[in-house]
Design a protein around this motif. Structure first.
Motif, PDB file in Angstrom:
ATOM      1  N   THR A 134      16.243 -15.170  38.345  1.00  0.00           N
ATOM      2  CA  THR A 134      16.475 -15.182  36.896  1.00  0.00           C
ATOM      3  C   THR A 134      15.760 -16.350  36.234  1.00  0.00           C
ATOM      4  OG1 THR A 134      18.643 -14.142  37.214  1.00  0.00           O
ATOM      5  CG2 THR A 134      18.253 -15.244  35.118  1.00  0.00           C
ATOM      6  N   LEU A 135      15.856 -17.529  36.822  1.00  0.00           N
ATOM      7  CA  LEU A 135      15.188 -18.702  36.271  1.00  0.00           C
ATOM      8  C   LEU A 135      13.673 -18.529  36.272  1.00  0.00           C
ATOM      9  CD1 LEU A 135      17.298 -21.606  37.845  1.00  0.00           C
ATOM     10  CD2 LEU A 135      17.327 -20.796  35.473  1.00  0.00           C
ATOM     11  N   THR A 136      13.150 -17.878  37.316  1.00  0.00           N
ATOM     12  CA  THR A 136      11.704 -17.657  37.388  1.00  0.00           C
ATOM     13  C   THR A 136      11.234 -16.758  36.259  1.00  0.00           C
ATOM     14  OG1 THR A 136      11.741 -17.914  39.804  1.00  0.00           O
ATOM     15  CG2 THR A 136       9.825 -16.816  38.842  1.00  0.00           C
ATOM     16  N   TYR A 137      11.939 -15.633  36.048  1.00  0.00           N
ATOM     17  CA  TYR A 137      11.564 -14.730  34.961  1.00  0.00           C
ATOM     18  C   TYR A 137      11.721 -15.405  33.596  1.00  0.00           C
ATOM     19  CZ  TYR A 137      10.972 -10.579  37.852  1.00  0.00           C
ATOM     20  OH  TYR A 137      10.506  -9.667  38.765  1.00  0.00           O
ATOM     21  N   MET A 138      12.761 -16.197  33.427  1.00  0.00           N
ATOM     22  CA  MET A 138      12.955 -16.892  32.163  1.00  0.00           C
ATOM     23  C   MET A 138      11.830 -17.884  31.908  1.00  0.00           C
ATOM     24  SD  MET A 138      17.089 -17.607  32.214  1.00  0.00           S
ATOM     25  CE  MET A 138      16.935 -18.714  30.814  1.00  0.00           C
ATOM     26  N   MET A 181       8.739 -17.866  33.180  1.00  0.00           N
ATOM     27  CA  MET A 181       7.492 -17.153  32.918  1.00  0.00           C
ATOM     28  C   MET A 181       7.508 -16.521  31.536  1.00  0.00           C
ATOM     29  SD  MET A 181       5.388 -17.495  35.462  1.00  0.00           S
ATOM     30  CE  MET A 181       4.253 -16.132  35.207  1.00  0.00           C
ATOM     31  N   HIS A 182       8.649 -15.980  31.131  1.00  0.00           N
ATOM     32  CA  HIS A 182       8.749 -15.344  29.813  1.00  0.00           C
ATOM     33  C   HIS A 182       8.528 -16.362  28.693  1.00  0.00           C
ATOM     34  CE1 HIS A 182      10.015 -12.623  26.672  1.00  0.00           C
ATOM     35  NE2 HIS A 182      10.991 -13.449  26.318  1.00  0.00           N
ATOM     36  N   ILE A 183       9.145 -17.523  28.813  1.00  0.00           N
ATOM     37  CA  ILE A 183       8.969 -18.564  27.791  1.00  0.00           C
ATOM     38  C   ILE A 183       7.516 -19.007  27.716  1.00  0.00           C
ATOM     39  CG2 ILE A 183       9.563 -20.936  27.176  1.00  0.00           C
ATOM     40  CD1 ILE A 183      12.360 -20.377  28.367  1.00  0.00           C
ATOM     41  N   VAL A 184       6.906 -19.229  28.880  1.00  0.00           N
ATOM     42  CA  VAL A 184       5.500 -19.654  28.908  1.00  0.00           C
ATOM     43  C   VAL A 184       4.601 -18.602  28.263  1.00  0.00           C
ATOM     44  CG1 VAL A 184       3.545 -20.132  30.427  1.00  0.00           C
ATOM     45  CG2 VAL A 184       5.761 -21.164  30.899  1.00  0.00           C
ATOM     46  N   LEU A 185       4.843 -17.325  28.590  1.00  0.00           N
ATOM     47  CA  LEU A 185       4.002 -16.259  28.042  1.00  0.00           C
ATOM     48  C   LEU A 185       4.224 -16.088  26.544  1.00  0.00           C
ATOM     49  CD1 LEU A 185       4.197 -13.570  30.883  1.00  0.00           C
ATOM     50  CD2 LEU A 185       2.347 -15.160  30.390  1.00  0.00           C
ATOM     51  N   ARG A 186       5.451 -16.224  26.071  1.00  0.00           N
ATOM     52  CA  ARG A 186       5.707 -16.107  24.641  1.00  0.00           C
ATOM     53  C   ARG A 186       4.960 -17.190  23.858  1.00  0.00           C
ATOM     54  NH1 ARG A 186       9.960 -13.184  22.431  1.00  0.00           N
ATOM     55  NH2 ARG A 186       9.056 -13.958  20.478  1.00  0.00           N
ATOM     56  N   VAL A 187       4.988 -18.432  24.373  1.00  0.00           N
ATOM     57  CA  VAL A 187       4.273 -19.524  23.712  1.00  0.00           C
ATOM     58  C   VAL A 187       2.770 -19.329  23.831  1.00  0.00           C
ATOM     59  CG1 VAL A 187       3.880 -22.015  23.731  1.00  0.00           C
ATOM     60  CG2 VAL A 187       6.190 -21.121  24.090  1.00  0.00           C
ATOM     61  N   TRP A 188       2.316 -18.932  25.009  1.00  0.00           N
ATOM     62  CA  TRP A 188       0.889 -18.738  25.268  1.00  0.00           C
ATOM     63  C   TRP A 188       0.330 -17.610  24.412  1.00  0.00           C
ATOM     64  CZ3 TRP A 188      -1.028 -18.686  31.049  1.00  0.00           C
ATOM     65  CH2 TRP A 188      -2.344 -19.143  31.091  1.00  0.00           C
ATOM     66  N   GLU A 189       1.154 -16.610  24.158  1.00  0.00           N
ATOM     67  CA  GLU A 189       0.714 -15.468  23.361  1.00  0.00           C
ATOM     68  C   GLU A 189       0.297 -15.878  21.956  1.00  0.00           C
ATOM     69  OE1 GLU A 189       2.522 -11.045  22.303  1.00  0.00           O
ATOM     70  OE2 GLU A 189       3.852 -12.786  22.418  1.00  0.00           O
ATOM     71  N   ARG A 190       0.911 -16.924  21.424  1.00  0.00           N
ATOM     72  CA  ARG A 190       0.620 -17.377  20.063  1.00  0.00           C
ATOM     73  C   ARG A 190      -0.808 -17.888  19.910  1.00  0.00           C
ATOM     74  NH1 ARG A 190       5.241 -17.832  16.999  1.00  0.00           N
ATOM     75  NH2 ARG A 190       7.203 -17.630  18.151  1.00  0.00           N
ATOM     76  N   LEU A 248      11.371 -23.869  41.293  1.00  0.00           N
ATOM     77  CA  LEU A 248      12.749 -23.561  40.905  1.00  0.00           C
ATOM     78  C   LEU A 248      13.664 -23.462  42.124  1.00  0.00           C
ATOM     79  CD1 LEU A 248      11.867 -20.968  38.150  1.00  0.00           C
ATOM     80  CD2 LEU A 248      12.667 -23.299  37.825  1.00  0.00           C
ATOM     81  N   GLN A 249      13.112 -23.013  43.243  1.00  0.00           N
ATOM     82  CA  GLN A 249      13.897 -23.003  44.480  1.00  0.00           C
ATOM     83  C   GLN A 249      14.253 -24.430  44.893  1.00  0.00           C
ATOM     84  OE1 GLN A 249      11.860 -21.417  47.895  1.00  0.00           O
ATOM     85  NE2 GLN A 249      13.718 -21.223  49.107  1.00  0.00           N
ATOM     86  N   PHE A 250      13.307 -25.344  44.709  1.00  0.00           N
ATOM     87  CA  PHE A 250      13.576 -26.750  45.006  1.00  0.00           C
ATOM     88  C   PHE A 250      14.696 -27.272  44.112  1.00  0.00           C
ATOM     89  CE2 PHE A 250      12.826 -31.173  43.758  1.00  0.00           C
ATOM     90  CZ  PHE A 250      12.909 -31.817  44.989  1.00  0.00           C
ATOM     91  N   VAL A 251      14.657 -26.934  42.825  1.00  0.00           N
ATOM     92  CA  VAL A 251      15.674 -27.411  41.886  1.00  0.00           C
ATOM     93  C   VAL A 251      17.053 -26.848  42.243  1.00  0.00           C
ATOM     94  CG1 VAL A 251      16.427 -27.366  39.476  1.00  0.00           C
ATOM     95  CG2 VAL A 251      14.009 -27.725  40.021  1.00  0.00           C
ATOM     96  N   VAL A 252      17.113 -25.543  42.530  1.00  0.00           N
ATOM     97  CA  VAL A 252      18.403 -24.916  42.818  1.00  0.00           C
ATOM     98  C   VAL A 252      18.985 -25.446  44.123  1.00  0.00           C
ATOM     99  CG1 VAL A 252      19.561 -22.728  43.333  1.00  0.00           C
ATOM    100  CG2 VAL A 252      17.874 -22.846  41.490  1.00  0.00           C
ATOM    101  N   THR A 253      18.170 -25.548  45.168  1.00  0.00           N
ATOM    102  CA  THR A 253      18.684 -26.058  46.447  1.00  0.00           C
ATOM    103  C   THR A 253      19.043 -27.535  46.362  1.00  0.00           C
ATOM    104  OG1 THR A 253      16.380 -26.396  47.172  1.00  0.00           O
ATOM    105  CG2 THR A 253      17.481 -24.363  47.871  1.00  0.00           C
ATOM    106  N   ALA A 254      18.431 -28.263  45.411  1.00  0.00           N
ATOM    107  CA  ALA A 254      18.762 -29.680  45.253  1.00  0.00           C
ATOM    108  C   ALA A 254      20.177 -29.879  44.721  1.00  0.00           C
ATOM    109  CB  ALA A 254      17.748 -30.355  44.324  1.00  0.00           C
ATOM    110  N   VAL A 255      20.655 -28.920  43.916  1.00  0.00           N
ATOM    111  CA  VAL A 255      21.996 -29.052  43.336  1.00  0.00           C
ATOM    112  C   VAL A 255      23.014 -28.148  44.020  1.00  0.00           C
ATOM    113  CG1 VAL A 255      21.032 -29.706  41.107  1.00  0.00           C
ATOM    114  CG2 VAL A 255      21.498 -27.296  41.565  1.00  0.00           C
ATOM    115  N   TRP A 256      22.561 -27.288  44.938  1.00  0.00           N
ATOM    116  CA  TRP A 256      23.484 -26.379  45.619  1.00  0.00           C
ATOM    117  C   TRP A 256      24.232 -27.140  46.716  1.00  0.00           C
ATOM    118  CZ3 TRP A 256      23.752 -21.269  43.997  1.00  0.00           C
ATOM    119  CH2 TRP A 256      24.612 -20.436  44.727  1.00  0.00           C
ATOM    120  N   PRO A 257      25.538 -27.096  46.721  1.00  0.00           N
ATOM    121  CA  PRO A 257      26.283 -27.882  47.721  1.00  0.00           C
ATOM    122  C   PRO A 257      26.120 -27.340  49.137  1.00  0.00           C
ATOM    123  CG  PRO A 257      27.774 -26.485  46.449  1.00  0.00           C
ATOM    124  CD  PRO A 257      26.430 -26.370  45.800  1.00  0.00           C
TER     125      PRO A 257
END
Length: 301
Positions: free
Chosen positions: A257-261, A263-272, A230-239
């Protein structure tokens, strides 16, 4: 284990990779070969500078013990409630139990004050040791403040950086002693609100969010390096910055924030699917086959 990591990847973790300009434990997307990412997936949890499994695995064990203690207290509370209900029913014509229930049950487990004292002892020992090492640093107060600024960096507290043979141990005791004090203090504060308020607090959305990370803590720990993607993605678009360059606080907050989001999405799906394939799933599967115990549910609520 740290020496073994250095043997597998010479110079790990401090040596700078000339192809990326970053330490060996932080491979760069688009520059580092795929094998570096595979190696770091295993080496970083074991011997990376920040909170390596050895010795931080001991902290995870402490957390497991605290969780078991709390579950034991919850079981005792449920048992006491069932006995009281049965005894009350016997007063109205029901079958009388063989023995009367305890006259009083305290929901405050005795392990909390004990662990609080252990935390204070650990934190105090670590702080005294760190202050003694800070005073000995050449350069006086500025050098001590610079070293204190790196208190998060576990492996930096070694003899190569002026912190002696046991600097890493004092750093570990200070930080984890404080964490134990903070955790047990919070548990004690919740207990003092009473059983009903404590249950409501534990089932709240914020606490549930945190508890979901705790169910697969070791797996989440090993996967924390997703933030580098995510750091790579953000720095790629950061001017005005190159890949992985230092960002202002606003950029750091976006990455966090993106990291927690993510991980949260992955864990919610994985929990199922009951976290199938996680390290905790592997360990519990092996334990269930080796020990005859009641299998525990993977769900949060």
């Amino acid at each position: 284990m740290w020496s073994l990591a250095g043997y597998v990847k010479p110079g790990y973790p401090w040596k700078i990779d000339p192809s990326t300009g970053h330490p060996l434990y932080t491979p760069s997307v688009g520059t580092s070969p795929f094998k570096d990412f595979v190696l770091c997936f295993f080496l970083n949890p074991i011997a990376a500078p920040v909170e390596p499994i050895f010795p931080y695995l001991a902290t995870a064990f402490i957390g497991t013990v605290v969780a078991h203690k709390m579950c034991d207290c919850a079981d005792a509370d449920a048992g006491a409630g069932a006995e009281a209900a049965a005894y009350e029913a016997s007063e109205h014509g029901g079958a009388r139990p063989t023995a009367p229930p305890p006259r009083e049950y305290s929901p405050r487990p005795s392990f909390v004050p004990r662990y609080l004292r252990v935390g204070f002892a650990s934190m105090s020992t670590g702080l005294v040791g760190l202050v003694a090492l800070y005073v000995r640093l050449p350069g006086g107060a500025p050098a001590a403040l610079d070293m204190y600024r790196l208190l998060w960096n576990h492996r930096y507290y070694d003899s190569a950086h002026g912190m002696g043979t046991w600097g890493w141990l004092f750093q570990y005791l200070a930080l984890n002693g404080f964490a134990l004090v903070a955790t047990t203090t919070m548990i004690r504060a919740v207990e003092c609100r009473g059983a009903r308020a404590s249950r409501s607090f534990g089932d709240g959305p914020i606490v549930t969010f945190a508890r979901r990370f705790g169910l697969v803590a070791l797996t989440a720990y090993c996967a924390q390096w997703i933030y580098t993607v995510l750091q790579f993605v953000v720095t790629a678009v950061w001017p005005g910055v190159d890949y992985y360059d230092r960002l202002p606080w606003s950029g750091a907050l976006i990455i966090a924030t993106l990291t927690y989001m993510a991980m949260h999405i992955v864990l919610r799906v994985w929990e199922r699917v009951g976290y199938v394939g996680s390290m905790e799933w592997v360990l519990s599967s092996v334990a269930n086959r080796l020990v005859s115990i009641k299998k525990q549910s993977s769900g949060i609520v």
